[in-house]
Design a protein around this motif. Structure first.
Motif, PDB file in Angstrom:
ATOM      1  N   LEU A  15      37.513   9.892  16.786  1.00 34.59           N
ATOM      2  CA  LEU A  15      38.528   9.462  15.826  1.00 34.59           C
ATOM      3  C   LEU A  15      39.606   8.631  16.507  1.00 34.59           C
ATOM      4  O   LEU A  15      40.034   7.586  15.980  1.00 34.59           O
ATOM      5  CB  LEU A  15      39.151  10.672  15.133  1.00 34.59           C
ATOM      6  N   ASN A  16      40.057   9.070  17.675  1.00 36.11           N
ATOM      7  CA  ASN A  16      41.076   8.299  18.397  1.00 36.11           C
ATOM      8  C   ASN A  16      40.562   6.921  18.794  1.00 36.11           C
ATOM      9  O   ASN A  16      41.283   5.916  18.688  1.00 36.11           O
ATOM     10  CB  ASN A  16      41.548   9.069  19.628  1.00 36.11           C
ATOM     11  N   ALA A  17      39.308   6.855  19.241  1.00 41.26           N
ATOM     12  CA  ALA A  17      38.723   5.563  19.611  1.00 41.26           C
ATOM     13  C   ALA A  17      38.579   4.659  18.389  1.00 41.26           C
ATOM     14  O   ALA A  17      38.898   3.459  18.452  1.00 41.26           O
ATOM     15  CB  ALA A  17      37.369   5.778  20.280  1.00 41.26           C
ATOM     16  N   ALA A  18      38.120   5.222  17.273  1.00 43.90           N
ATOM     17  CA  ALA A  18      37.970   4.419  16.058  1.00 43.90           C
ATOM     18  C   ALA A  18      39.322   3.925  15.551  1.00 43.90           C
ATOM     19  O   ALA A  18      39.445   2.778  15.113  1.00 43.90           O
ATOM     20  CB  ALA A  18      37.268   5.243  14.981  1.00 43.90           C
ATOM     21  N   THR A  19      40.346   4.763  15.641  1.00 45.77           N
ATOM     22  CA  THR A  19      41.695   4.356  15.209  1.00 45.77           C
ATOM     23  C   THR A  19      42.207   3.226  16.089  1.00 45.77           C
ATOM     24  O   THR A  19      42.816   2.265  15.591  1.00 45.77           O
ATOM     25  CB  THR A  19      42.649   5.557  15.251  1.00 45.77           C
ATOM     26  N   ALA A  20      41.965   3.313  17.396  1.00 53.23           N
ATOM     27  CA  ALA A  20      42.412   2.248  18.298  1.00 53.23           C
ATOM     28  C   ALA A  20      41.674   0.942  18.007  1.00 53.23           C
ATOM     29  O   ALA A  20      42.289  -0.138  17.985  1.00 53.23           O
ATOM     30  CB  ALA A  20      42.191   2.666  19.749  1.00 53.23           C
ATOM     31  N   VAL A  21      40.376   1.011  17.746  1.00 54.79           N
ATOM     32  CA  VAL A  21      39.592  -0.210  17.460  1.00 54.79           C
ATOM     33  C   VAL A  21      40.045  -0.832  16.140  1.00 54.79           C
ATOM     34  O   VAL A  21      40.229  -2.060  16.054  1.00 54.79           O
ATOM     35  CB  VAL A  21      38.078   0.120  17.450  1.00 54.79           C
ATOM     36  N   VAL A  22      40.237  -0.012  15.117  1.00 53.27           N
ATOM     37  CA  VAL A  22      40.679  -0.542  13.825  1.00 53.27           C
ATOM     38  C   VAL A  22      42.099  -1.096  13.934  1.00 53.27           C
ATOM     39  O   VAL A  22      42.418  -2.140  13.353  1.00 53.27           O
ATOM     40  CB  VAL A  22      40.580   0.543  12.729  1.00 53.27           C
ATOM     41  N   GLY A  23      42.965  -0.432  14.689  1.00 55.79           N
ATOM     42  CA  GLY A  23      44.315  -0.950  14.903  1.00 55.79           C
ATOM     43  C   GLY A  23      44.314  -2.298  15.598  1.00 55.79           C
ATOM     44  O   GLY A  23      45.051  -3.215  15.216  1.00 55.79           O
ATOM     45  N   LEU A  24      43.470  -2.439  16.620  1.00 52.26           N
ATOM     46  CA  LEU A  24      43.342  -3.721  17.313  1.00 52.26           C
ATOM     47  C   LEU A  24      42.787  -4.794  16.380  1.00 52.26           C
ATOM     48  O   LEU A  24      43.258  -5.943  16.379  1.00 52.26           O
ATOM     49  CB  LEU A  24      42.460  -3.564  18.554  1.00 52.26           C
ATOM     50  N   ALA A  25      41.801  -4.431  15.569  1.00 51.19           N
ATOM     51  CA  ALA A  25      41.224  -5.401  14.636  1.00 51.19           C
ATOM     52  C   ALA A  25      42.248  -5.834  13.587  1.00 51.19           C
ATOM     53  O   ALA A  25      42.333  -7.028  13.251  1.00 51.19           O
ATOM     54  CB  ALA A  25      39.997  -4.795  13.962  1.00 51.19           C
ATOM     55  N   LEU A  26      43.038  -4.884  13.070  1.00 53.22           N
ATOM     56  CA  LEU A  26      44.076  -5.255  12.106  1.00 53.22           C
ATOM     57  C   LEU A  26      45.146  -6.133  12.742  1.00 53.22           C
ATOM     58  O   LEU A  26      45.644  -7.086  12.122  1.00 53.22           O
ATOM     59  CB  LEU A  26      44.708  -4.000  11.499  1.00 53.22           C
ATOM     60  N   TYR A  27      45.510  -5.845  13.989  1.00 55.56           N
ATOM     61  CA  TYR A  27      46.496  -6.678  14.695  1.00 55.56           C
ATOM     62  C   TYR A  27      45.967  -8.109  14.857  1.00 55.56           C
ATOM     63  O   TYR A  27      46.693  -9.080  14.606  1.00 55.56           O
ATOM     64  CB  TYR A  27      46.818  -6.070  16.064  1.00 55.56           C
ATOM     65  N   GLU A  28      44.711  -8.232  15.276  1.00 59.33           N
ATOM     66  CA  GLU A  28      44.115  -9.564  15.438  1.00 59.33           C
ATOM     67  C   GLU A  28      44.044 -10.297  14.098  1.00 59.33           C
ATOM     68  O   GLU A  28      44.298 -11.497  14.025  1.00 59.33           O
ATOM     69  CB  GLU A  28      42.719  -9.452  16.046  1.00 59.33           C
ATOM     70  N   PHE A  29      43.697  -9.574  13.045  1.00 57.52           N
ATOM     71  CA  PHE A  29      43.606 -10.191  11.727  1.00 57.52           C
ATOM     72  C   PHE A  29      44.970 -10.646  11.230  1.00 57.52           C
ATOM     73  O   PHE A  29      45.090 -11.688  10.583  1.00 57.52           O
ATOM     74  CB  PHE A  29      42.972  -9.200  10.745  1.00 57.52           C
TER      75      PHE A  29
END
Length: 160
Positions: free
Chosen positions: A129-143
């Motif tokens: 869950l922590n890894a998925a949250t970090a990946v989604v957070g990075l993807a939202l930041y890039e978007f």
């Protein structure tokens, strides 16, 4: 004469086994394999440990979840109602959605993956869950920084 027949009949009924009990004994004889349990049995008659008090859990945690969920309503409606798309408001919306999703999935893991029976699986789920949250957070930041953002994308999809 009726009383003599009645008492013998009662003795016969009392001494005879019911038919379902005899068939259950016969059916049990066919089951020769041992039962395997998927999870180890829980200990019986152990006192439940009292967790230490912490302000980050319990009522404060529940209150934070409710505040984040309630704040999603105005954050979702405000950019479209005002007519202006602000990148700061868009970033706050993305962060709130990310926090809301993370705490929701964390609550599911805490509720349905018991620490006492499956500590390794629970730790794996929390790390996932922590890894998925970090990946989604990075993807939202890039978007948000390199593309048009969430609210502009939703606006374009609705008008298309």
């Amino acid at each position: 004469m009726a009383s003599i027949a009645r008492s013998s009949l009662l003795r016969q009924v009392a001494s005879a086994r019911p038919a379902f009990q005899q068939s259950a004994i016969r059916a049990a004889a066919f089951h020769t394999t041992a039962r395997r349990q998927l999870l180890p049995p829980l200990p019986l008659n152990d006192a439940a440990p009292v967790p230490p008090t912490s302000p980050s859990h319990g009522s404060y945690h529940w209150t934070l979840d409710r505040l984040v969920a309630a704040s999603l309503i105005p954050l979702t409606v405000a950019p479209f109602a005002a007519g202006s798309l602000n990148p700061t408001l868009d970033a706050v919306l993305c962060a709130t959605i990310l926090i809301h999703s993370h705490t929701g999935f964390q609550n599911i893991i805490v509720d349905y993956v018991p620490k006492k029976r499956m500590p390794g699986v629970r730790k794996l789920f929390i790390w996932g869950l922590n890894a998925a949250t970090a990946v989604v957070g990075l993807a939202l930041y890039e978007f948000e920084t390199t593309d048009v953002g969430i609210t502009e994308t939703i606006k374009r999809v609705w008008t298309a």
